[in-house]
Write a protein that holds these residues in place. Structure first.
Motif, PDB file in Angstrom:
ATOM      1  N   LEU A 219      -4.654   6.266   8.006  1.00 26.92           N
ATOM      2  CA  LEU A 219      -5.975   6.788   8.357  1.00 26.92           C
ATOM      3  C   LEU A 219      -6.874   6.550   7.158  1.00 26.92           C
ATOM      4  N   TYR A 220      -8.044   5.972   7.371  1.00 23.63           N
ATOM      5  CA  TYR A 220      -8.868   5.615   6.229  1.00 23.63           C
ATOM      6  C   TYR A 220     -10.344   5.840   6.508  1.00 23.63           C
ATOM      7  N   TYR A 221     -11.096   6.022   5.430  1.00 22.53           N
ATOM      8  CA  TYR A 221     -12.551   6.028   5.489  1.00 22.53           C
ATOM      9  C   TYR A 221     -13.017   4.881   4.603  1.00 22.53           C
ATOM     10  N   SER A 222     -13.803   3.982   5.173  1.00 18.88           N
ATOM     11  CA  SER A 222     -14.315   2.834   4.434  1.00 18.88           C
ATOM     12  C   SER A 222     -15.814   2.743   4.639  1.00 18.88           C
ATOM     13  N   ARG A 223     -16.540   2.663   3.564  1.00 19.54           N
ATOM     14  CA  ARG A 223     -17.992   2.577   3.686  1.00 19.54           C
ATOM     15  C   ARG A 223     -18.457   1.139   3.807  1.00 19.54           C
ATOM     16  N   GLY A 224     -17.935   0.266   2.960  1.00 21.95           N
ATOM     17  CA  GLY A 224     -18.380  -1.121   2.960  1.00 21.95           C
ATOM     18  C   GLY A 224     -17.336  -2.111   3.442  1.00 21.95           C
ATOM     19  N   GLY A 225     -16.152  -1.622   3.790  1.00 25.31           N
ATOM     20  CA  GLY A 225     -15.116  -2.482   4.319  1.00 25.31           C
ATOM     21  C   GLY A 225     -13.947  -2.744   3.382  1.00 25.31           C
ATOM     22  N   HIS A 226     -14.093  -2.447   2.093  1.00 24.93           N
ATOM     23  CA  HIS A 226     -13.014  -2.759   1.155  1.00 24.93           C
ATOM     24  C   HIS A 226     -11.803  -1.835   1.340  1.00 24.93           C
ATOM     25  N   THR A 227     -12.042  -0.574   1.592  1.00 24.32           N
ATOM     26  CA  THR A 227     -10.921   0.347   1.829  1.00 24.32           C
ATOM     27  C   THR A 227     -10.204  -0.035   3.120  1.00 24.32           C
ATOM     28  N   ALA A 228     -10.931  -0.507   4.111  1.00 22.87           N
ATOM     29  CA  ALA A 228     -10.299  -1.006   5.342  1.00 22.87           C
ATOM     30  C   ALA A 228      -9.428  -2.221   5.021  1.00 22.87           C
ATOM     31  N   ARG A 229      -9.922  -3.096   4.163  1.00 20.78           N
ATOM     32  CA  ARG A 229      -9.147  -4.283   3.771  1.00 20.78           C
ATOM     33  C   ARG A 229      -7.869  -3.867   3.037  1.00 20.78           C
ATOM     34  N   ILE A 230      -7.965  -2.895   2.160  1.00 22.49           N
ATOM     35  CA  ILE A 230      -6.793  -2.385   1.447  1.00 22.49           C
ATOM     36  C   ILE A 230      -5.811  -1.773   2.451  1.00 22.49           C
ATOM     37  N   SER A 231      -6.321  -1.004   3.388  1.00 22.15           N
ATOM     38  CA  SER A 231      -5.476  -0.397   4.424  1.00 22.15           C
ATOM     39  C   SER A 231      -4.758  -1.473   5.232  1.00 22.15           C
ATOM     40  N   ARG A 232      -5.454  -2.536   5.555  1.00 21.70           N
ATOM     41  CA  ARG A 232      -4.858  -3.645   6.314  1.00 21.70           C
ATOM     42  C   ARG A 232      -3.736  -4.310   5.506  1.00 21.70           C
ATOM     43  N   HIS A 233      -3.936  -4.471   4.214  1.00 17.96           N
ATOM     44  CA  HIS A 233      -2.913  -5.074   3.355  1.00 17.96           C
ATOM     45  C   HIS A 233      -1.662  -4.188   3.296  1.00 17.96           C
ATOM     46  N   ILE A 234      -1.875  -2.883   3.201  1.00 11.29           N
ATOM     47  CA  ILE A 234      -0.749  -1.934   3.228  1.00 11.29           C
ATOM     48  C   ILE A 234      -0.014  -2.043   4.558  1.00 11.29           C
ATOM     49  N   MET A 235      -0.775  -2.059   5.657  1.00 11.15           N
ATOM     50  CA  MET A 235      -0.187  -2.152   6.993  1.00 11.15           C
ATOM     51  C   MET A 235       0.626  -3.440   7.140  1.00 11.15           C
ATOM     52  N   GLN A 236       0.090  -4.546   6.690  1.00 10.74           N
ATOM     53  CA  GLN A 236       0.805  -5.825   6.793  1.00 10.74           C
ATOM     54  C   GLN A 236       2.086  -5.819   5.968  1.00 10.74           C
ATOM     55  N   THR A 237       2.041  -5.206   4.798  1.00  6.76           N
ATOM     56  CA  THR A 237       3.238  -5.090   3.957  1.00  6.76           C
ATOM     57  C   THR A 237       4.310  -4.284   4.675  1.00  6.76           C
ATOM     58  N   ILE A 238       3.912  -3.175   5.275  1.00  7.01           N
ATOM     59  CA  ILE A 238       4.861  -2.306   5.974  1.00  7.01           C
ATOM     60  C   ILE A 238       5.422  -3.006   7.208  1.00  7.01           C
ATOM     61  N   ASN A 239       4.555  -3.623   8.003  1.00  4.91           N
ATOM     62  CA  ASN A 239       5.012  -4.332   9.205  1.00  4.91           C
ATOM     63  C   ASN A 239       5.954  -5.486   8.866  1.00  4.91           C
ATOM     64  N   ALA A 240       5.739  -6.144   7.725  1.00  6.63           N
ATOM     65  CA  ALA A 240       6.596  -7.257   7.307  1.00  6.63           C
ATOM     66  C   ALA A 240       8.021  -6.787   6.993  1.00  6.63           C
ATOM     67  N   GLN A 241       8.172  -5.489   6.749  1.00  7.73           N
ATOM     68  CA  GLN A 241       9.490  -4.912   6.457  1.00  7.73           C
ATOM     69  C   GLN A 241      10.149  -4.330   7.714  1.00  7.73           C
ATOM     70  N   GLN A 242       9.641  -4.729   8.876  1.00  7.24           N
ATOM     71  CA  GLN A 242      10.195  -4.321  10.167  1.00  7.24           C
ATOM     72  C   GLN A 242      10.003  -2.830  10.471  1.00  7.24           C
ATOM     73  N   TYR A 243       8.932  -2.266   9.946  1.00  6.48           N
ATOM     74  CA  TYR A 243       8.511  -0.917  10.307  1.00  6.48           C
ATOM     75  C   TYR A 243       7.288  -1.058  11.193  1.00  6.48           C
ATOM     76  N   HIS A 244       7.033  -0.045  12.017  1.00  9.12           N
ATOM     77  CA  HIS A 244       5.847  -0.055  12.863  1.00  9.12           C
ATOM     78  C   HIS A 244       4.730   0.665  12.115  1.00  9.12           C
ATOM     79  N   CYS A 245       3.626  -0.026  11.913  1.00  9.70           N
ATOM     80  CA  CYS A 245       2.495   0.571  11.201  1.00  9.70           C
ATOM     81  C   CYS A 245       1.203   0.198  11.910  1.00  9.70           C
ATOM     82  N   GLU A 246       0.346   1.198  12.046  1.00  7.51           N
ATOM     83  CA  GLU A 246      -0.992   0.997  12.596  1.00  7.51           C
ATOM     84  C   GLU A 246      -1.995   1.651  11.663  1.00  7.51           C
ATOM     85  N   MET A 247      -3.248   1.257  11.807  1.00 10.87           N
ATOM     86  CA  MET A 247      -4.303   1.876  11.013  1.00 10.87           C
ATOM     87  C   MET A 247      -5.447   2.311  11.927  1.00 10.87           C
TER      88      MET A 247
END
Length: 181
Positions: free
Chosen positions: A7-35
């Motif tokens: 769950l994230y709050y992003s004003r200009g989009g960078h925190t959303a980008r960071i959240s997406r990178h975290i999600m992709q890292t987690i999903n790559a390890q065969q865990y289910h992750c959504e944002m």
């Protein structure tokens, strides 16, 4: 399969980008992750039972977090305390490595002091300076703050201070939270 919600709050989009990178890292390890954006989550609701771990992230602007972040954390304080949860803060002051530590980061300290929810697991992530994408007033004010803190003041500056390898390592850390409790 373990499930993690960011769950994230992003004003200009960078925190959303960071959240997406975290999600992709987690999903790559065969865990289910959504944002999900905190505003969207507040409107649509969350099925908390579906998630083994929760990540909450927010950016700092003008020395504080958006009021919606505090409201969300207060509203969901009980479940955030009961679940495996981590909180990450994105701020440009963390461009200096020593400011990525709780004892040296006044913005994370401020969140802990002002928030009804007191996160037990935290991460401080360096943000991004992007003067061209900001409105003139934001750009002027942040340049003033940067001048005081010896940061970049060139109005054409776009500097991403985020350590993306560290963000990926944080994603790995989040996975470990699903094994707690």
């Amino acid at each position: 399969m373990k499930s993690i919600l960011i769950l994230y709050y992003s004003r200009g989009g960078h925190t959303a980008r960071i959240s997406r990178h975290i999600m992709q890292t987690i999903n790559a390890q065969q865990y289910h992750c959504e944002m999900m954006d905190i505003t969207e989550a507040s409107k649509e609701g969350i099925d908390w039972d579906k998630w083994d771990a929760i990540v909450v992230g927010a950016c700092v602007l003008y020395g504080t977090y958006d009021k919606s972040v505090f409201a969300f954390c207060e509203q969901h304080q009980q479940v955030l305390t009961e679940k495996a949860v981590s909180f990450f803060s994105v701020n440009v002051v963390a461009r200096k490595p020593e400011k990525r530590l709780l004892e040296n980061n006044k913005y994370m300290q401020k969140f802990i002091k002002l928030s009804a929810w007191k996160p037990q697991d935290i991460k401080i992530i360096a943000g991004k300076v992007d003067y061209p994408s900001w409105g003139w007033l934001d750009s002027l004010m942040i340049r003033f703050i940067m001048k005081i803190t010896d940061g970049p003041t060139d109005p054409t500056s776009v500097i991403d201070y985020t350590d993306w390898d560290d963000v990926a390592a944080y994603g790995e850390h989040i996975i470990s939270l699903t094994n707690q409790g």
